[in-house]
Write a protein that holds these residues in place. Structure first.
Motif, PDB file in Angstrom:
ATOM      1  N   TYR A 108       0.857  -1.187   0.000  1.00 40.42           N
ATOM      2  CA  TYR A 108       0.000   0.000   0.000  1.00 40.42           C
ATOM      3  C   TYR A 108       0.897   1.242   0.000  1.00 40.42           C
ATOM      4  O   TYR A 108       1.694   1.447   0.909  1.00 40.42           O
ATOM      5  N   MET A 109       0.775   2.059  -1.038  1.00 37.66           N
ATOM      6  CA  MET A 109       1.542   3.297  -1.171  1.00 37.66           C
ATOM      7  C   MET A 109       3.041   3.049  -0.979  1.00 37.66           C
ATOM      8  O   MET A 109       3.696   3.646  -0.141  1.00 37.66           O
ATOM      9  N   TYR A 110       3.584   2.122  -1.767  1.00 35.44           N
ATOM     10  CA  TYR A 110       5.007   1.754  -1.821  1.00 35.44           C
ATOM     11  C   TYR A 110       5.465   0.869  -0.661  1.00 35.44           C
ATOM     12  O   TYR A 110       6.515   0.246  -0.749  1.00 35.44           O
ATOM     13  N   LYS A 111       4.730   0.826   0.451  1.00 33.89           N
ATOM     14  CA  LYS A 111       5.155   0.076   1.630  1.00 33.89           C
ATOM     15  C   LYS A 111       4.464  -1.285   1.676  1.00 33.89           C
ATOM     16  O   LYS A 111       3.387  -1.475   1.100  1.00 33.89           O
ATOM     17  N   PHE A 112       5.088  -2.231   2.395  1.00 41.15           N
ATOM     18  CA  PHE A 112       4.569  -3.591   2.493  1.00 41.15           C
ATOM     19  C   PHE A 112       4.221  -3.918   3.946  1.00 41.15           C
ATOM     20  O   PHE A 112       4.936  -3.507   4.875  1.00 41.15           O
ATOM     21  N   TYR A 113       3.139  -4.670   4.095  1.00 41.12           N
ATOM     22  CA  TYR A 113       2.632  -5.030   5.421  1.00 41.12           C
ATOM     23  C   TYR A 113       2.375  -6.534   5.438  1.00 41.12           C
ATOM     24  O   TYR A 113       1.643  -7.055   4.596  1.00 41.12           O
ATOM     25  N   ILE A 139      -2.962  -2.868  -2.730  1.00 44.63           N
ATOM     26  CA  ILE A 139      -4.152  -2.089  -2.393  1.00 44.63           C
ATOM     27  C   ILE A 139      -4.050  -0.748  -3.115  1.00 44.63           C
ATOM     28  O   ILE A 139      -3.110   0.027  -2.888  1.00 44.63           O
ATOM     29  N   VAL A 140      -5.000  -0.498  -4.010  1.00 47.32           N
ATOM     30  CA  VAL A 140      -4.961   0.700  -4.850  1.00 47.32           C
ATOM     31  C   VAL A 140      -6.056   1.673  -4.398  1.00 47.32           C
ATOM     32  O   VAL A 140      -7.252   1.373  -4.518  1.00 47.32           O
ATOM     33  N   PRO A 141      -5.674   2.837  -3.875  1.00 46.78           N
ATOM     34  CA  PRO A 141      -6.685   3.824  -3.470  1.00 46.78           C
ATOM     35  C   PRO A 141      -7.316   4.486  -4.685  1.00 46.78           C
ATOM     36  O   PRO A 141      -6.760   4.467  -5.781  1.00 46.78           O
ATOM     37  N   LYS A 142      -8.485   5.070  -4.491  1.00 44.90           N
ATOM     38  CA  LYS A 142      -9.116   5.817  -5.574  1.00 44.90           C
ATOM     39  C   LYS A 142      -8.292   7.060  -5.892  1.00 44.90           C
ATOM     40  O   LYS A 142      -7.573   7.596  -5.054  1.00 44.90           O
ATOM     41  N   ARG A 143      -8.402   7.527  -7.128  1.00 39.55           N
ATOM     42  CA  ARG A 143      -7.680   8.743  -7.535  1.00 39.55           C
ATOM     43  C   ARG A 143      -8.211   9.957  -6.776  1.00 39.55           C
ATOM     44  O   ARG A 143      -9.419  10.121  -6.584  1.00 39.55           O
ATOM     45  N   GLU A 146      -4.721  14.804  -4.339  1.00 41.32           N
ATOM     46  CA  GLU A 146      -3.599  14.930  -3.423  1.00 41.32           C
ATOM     47  C   GLU A 146      -2.294  14.559  -4.122  1.00 41.32           C
ATOM     48  O   GLU A 146      -2.251  13.645  -4.947  1.00 41.32           O
ATOM     49  N   LYS A 147      -1.239  15.263  -3.757  1.00 40.43           N
ATOM     50  CA  LYS A 147       0.060  15.077  -4.401  1.00 40.43           C
ATOM     51  C   LYS A 147       0.548  13.632  -4.294  1.00 40.43           C
ATOM     52  O   LYS A 147       0.979  13.028  -5.285  1.00 40.43           O
ATOM     53  N   GLU A 148       0.505  13.057  -3.095  1.00 39.99           N
ATOM     54  CA  GLU A 148       0.999  11.689  -2.898  1.00 39.99           C
ATOM     55  C   GLU A 148       0.216  10.697  -3.744  1.00 39.99           C
ATOM     56  O   GLU A 148       0.785   9.738  -4.284  1.00 39.99           O
ATOM     57  N   THR A 170       9.409  11.879  -4.519  1.00 38.48           N
ATOM     58  CA  THR A 170       8.648  12.816  -3.698  1.00 38.48           C
ATOM     59  C   THR A 170       7.977  13.914  -4.514  1.00 38.48           C
ATOM     60  O   THR A 170       7.260  14.734  -3.962  1.00 38.48           O
ATOM     61  N   GLN A 171       8.236  13.931  -5.835  1.00 35.27           N
ATOM     62  CA  GLN A 171       7.647  14.961  -6.684  1.00 35.27           C
ATOM     63  C   GLN A 171       6.994  14.324  -7.911  1.00 35.27           C
ATOM     64  O   GLN A 171       7.424  13.266  -8.370  1.00 35.27           O
TER      65      GLN A 171
END
Length: 645
Positions: A108-113, A139-143, A146-148, A170-171
């Motif tokens: 999720y968002m580059y990190k693993f759990y 896990i893919v969040p909806k568009r 937000e920058k991230e 980061t950009q």
């Protein structure tokens, strides 16, 4: 053996736990369930078996096992527990046979759990392994806006063509830049060999980067890596030895630090007012020997108006400082020979080098890093390199006056503006021209054409629109007898020139040399911020001007002269008051003046411009080097500026 290693891991866990407690952080593993958005606002995508970078495993899926580990995945349960025994046995098994069973995890968002295999992850992290095999569900969040979220969706697009999960930025826009930097076309799929080469170089780079303290910088290793390969060339770096790579990383450290600055560019809008003691006392500055200055041109003064303007600047220096400076010039510079031209200039003893076109900036930075005692400046705008300084002129001030002239002289209210590259500063020139025309003639329409656009017949376009005044190239080309420059009117006898903007580089060069001779050059440096220095001077510094022809009515000359005085004294700014773009209002405050940064990075066109800003794919091949270095990125229009008020 496993028990002894567990004691070491336990101590590492205790230390990390206590440190996080003192810093007010959660001392145990992150839990994915605690940070997931509401159910229904994301989707799950199975990725299958994936090599998971261990440094990107952040925690567990559920809270069940989170309290068995410190935040660094080291154990914090005592030695006499069943957990400790299993951990020790697993360590022994890993040493003897290796861990073959994949873990189960969510990304999720580059990190693993981790769902299953927390102890395996702990043992592998303790053993300083790089990755572990895992069965991963993304896990893919909806568009969102937000920058991230935008950056993450850029990652998803990149992952489809290059399944790399260990680099993040980061950009916005940097995944596309990475694709370009490694020599790939947009959307081109990576081969297995491509992936192996990339992984090898990235691993070697990050090892040196982290060893030098990269974790303390406010950027990701990916940000630093992209800047590194852009500067030195991806293919060249692949061939470097570890010691050569280590040396380049060390030399490039200030470049990496710049990437973490909120404002990477320190725009200097006028010469430094600080003076040395000798200057204040009006004493002559002792000169041990003449300054030797090199100018590196992309073309020749005879075939290029741009190069001709800089050559006039070089000659101005020779005439102004006959006893203090000696200049040399190199012509016909290319991306292929610029390194050797710089090397030759440095070896010949040049103290100062001007590279006079934006595509030469990367080579200038490399030369400056390798030769810190040589001052190197590149003629470009919004170039964020600490090791060199850059310079440009506020040509939009002159373009506003040119627009006013064109608006007054256009009988049918139709004007054509011929632009070259959609780069930083050029959009401001177009808009200033259109605003100047509108001030004098509210009905004026500006038809925008691009000389670098593929398959474009500008002469035919001008005939179609019937424009009575045209803004062509800025200056005359010495070896070209054509009169299609400045503001001109077409009649049966051909073009009739009304006015011409002037790039007076000699004035800029003169003032920069003065700062070296009087010792005030050093005052521009601010070691506390380490920002990149860009000189952006205009009419008030004598760097920009407008030349009138005899065909211009005397009354119009007087009016434009008054406007020029207002701009020069700071009483008026072309980008002040209420401003409208093609897509709506940009500024609705009549007292607001756009900041220099807003003017420089402008990516919208005023309401009376008919035309658009082309993308890279619409431009000819020879525009690519300029666009790569300075091309603007057109965002969604309307009104980020208005929202900032």
């Amino acid at each position: 053996m496993g028990k002894e290693e567990y004691r070491k891991a336990f101590k590492a866990g205790e230390k990390d736990y206590q440190m996080r407690m003192l810093q007010g952080e959660k001392p145990i593993l992150q839990v994915l369930d605690d940070i997931l958005p509401d159910r229904g606002s994301y989707s799950e995508v199975p990725l299958g078996l994936v090599q998971i970078p261990l440094d990107q495993i952040a925690g567990t899926k559920t809270v069940a096992r989170s309290s068995s580990f410190a935040g660094n995945f080291m154990p914090i349960l005592r030695e006499d527990t069943e957990f400790a025994t299993k951990w020790a046995n697993l360590f022994d098994s890993q040493v003897e046979e290796g861990i073959r069973d994949p873990i189960k995890a969510y990304e999720y968002m580059y990190k693993f759990y981790v769902v299953e295999g927390n102890k395996r992850v702990s043992v592998m992290k303790f053993s300083e392994a790089v990755s572990i095999l895992g069965n991963v569900t993304r896990i893919v969040p909806k568009r969102t806006d937000e920058k991230e979220n935008k950056i993450y969706y850029e990652f998803l697009d990149f992952y489809r063509i290059a399944p790399i999960n260990y680099i993040w930025f980061t950009q916005e826009g940097r995944y596309a830049k990475l694709q370009e930097a490694v020599g790939k076309k947009p959307g081109e799929t990576w081969t297995d060999d491509d992936l192996m080469k990339f992984s090898s170089l990235y691993t070697r780079f990050t090892s040196e980067y982290q060893a030098k303290g990269g974790g303390k910088l406010d950027i990701s290793p990916g940000d630093a890596f992209l800047a590194f390969i852009t500067l030195y060339g991806y293919d060249d770096l692949i061939e470097k030895t570890t010691s050569e790579l280590q040396e380049l990383v060390a030399k490039s450290w200030e470049e990496f630090g710049l990437l973490g600055q909120d404002s990477e560019i320190d725009l200097r809008m006028q010469p430094n007012q600080k003076k040395s003691l000798l200057s204040i006392l009006h004493l002559p500055t002792p000169v041990a020997r003449k300054l030797k200055i090199a100018f590196i041109y992309e073309k020749t003064p005879g075939t290029s108006a741009w190069t001709y303007a800089h050559e006039l600047g070089r000659l101005h220096l020779e005439q102004t400082f006959p006893e203090e400076v000696h200049t040399v010039c190199y012509e016909n510079g290319t991306l292929e020979n610029i390194d050797s031209l710089l090397e030759d200039a440095i070896e010949s003893g040049c103290d100062l080098i001007f590279t006079t076109t934006p595509p030469f900036a990367p080579a200038s930075v490399k030369a400056a890093i390798a030769n810190p005692k040589v001052r190197i400046l590149n003629c470009s705008l919004n170039t964020s390199h600490r090791y060199i300084r850059t310079y440009y002129s506020r040509m939009y001030e002159a373009k506003f006056l040119m627009g006013a002239i064109a608006g007054a002289m256009a009988e049918n209210n139709r004007l054509t503006y011929i632009a070259d590259y959609p780069i930083y500063g050029s959009i401001a020139n177009i808009n200033a021209f259109a605003l100047g025309a509108k001030m004098i003639n509210p009905r004026a329409k500006v038809y925008l054409e691009w000389s670098t656009k593929k398959d474009t017949d500008i002469e035919e376009k001008i005939r179609e629109t019937g424009s009575s005044c045209i803004s062509g190239r800025d200056m005359v080309i010495p070896e070209d007898a054509s009169r299609f420059f400045g503001i001109y009117h077409m009649d049966e006898q051909g073009p009739k020139n009304f006015a011409m903007p002037l790039w007076h580089w000699g004035k800029l060069y003169e003032q920069l040399i003065c700062t070296i001779l009087d010792g005030s050059w050093k005052y521009d440096d601010d070691s506390s911020t380490k920002k990149a220095i860009n000189y952006w001077w205009g009419m008030s510094e004598g760097v920009v001007d407008v030349v009138f022809s005899k065909y211009l009515p005397i009354g119009l000359k007087r009016l434009v002269g008054l406007l020029k005085t207002s701009i020069t004294t700071g009483a008026f700014n072309p980008f002040s008051g209420i401003l409208y773009s093609q897509n709506g209002i940009v500024v609705d405050d009549p007292k607001r003046i756009l900041t220099p940064e807003e003017i420089m990075t402008m990516d919208w066109l005023t309401e009376n411009v008919i035309g658009s800003i082309p993308g890279k794919e619409e431009l000819s091949e020879h525009a690519e080097p300029v666009m790569k270095q300075q091309g603007i990125v057109v965002k969604d229009p309307a009104v980020e500026i208005k929202e900032q008020q």
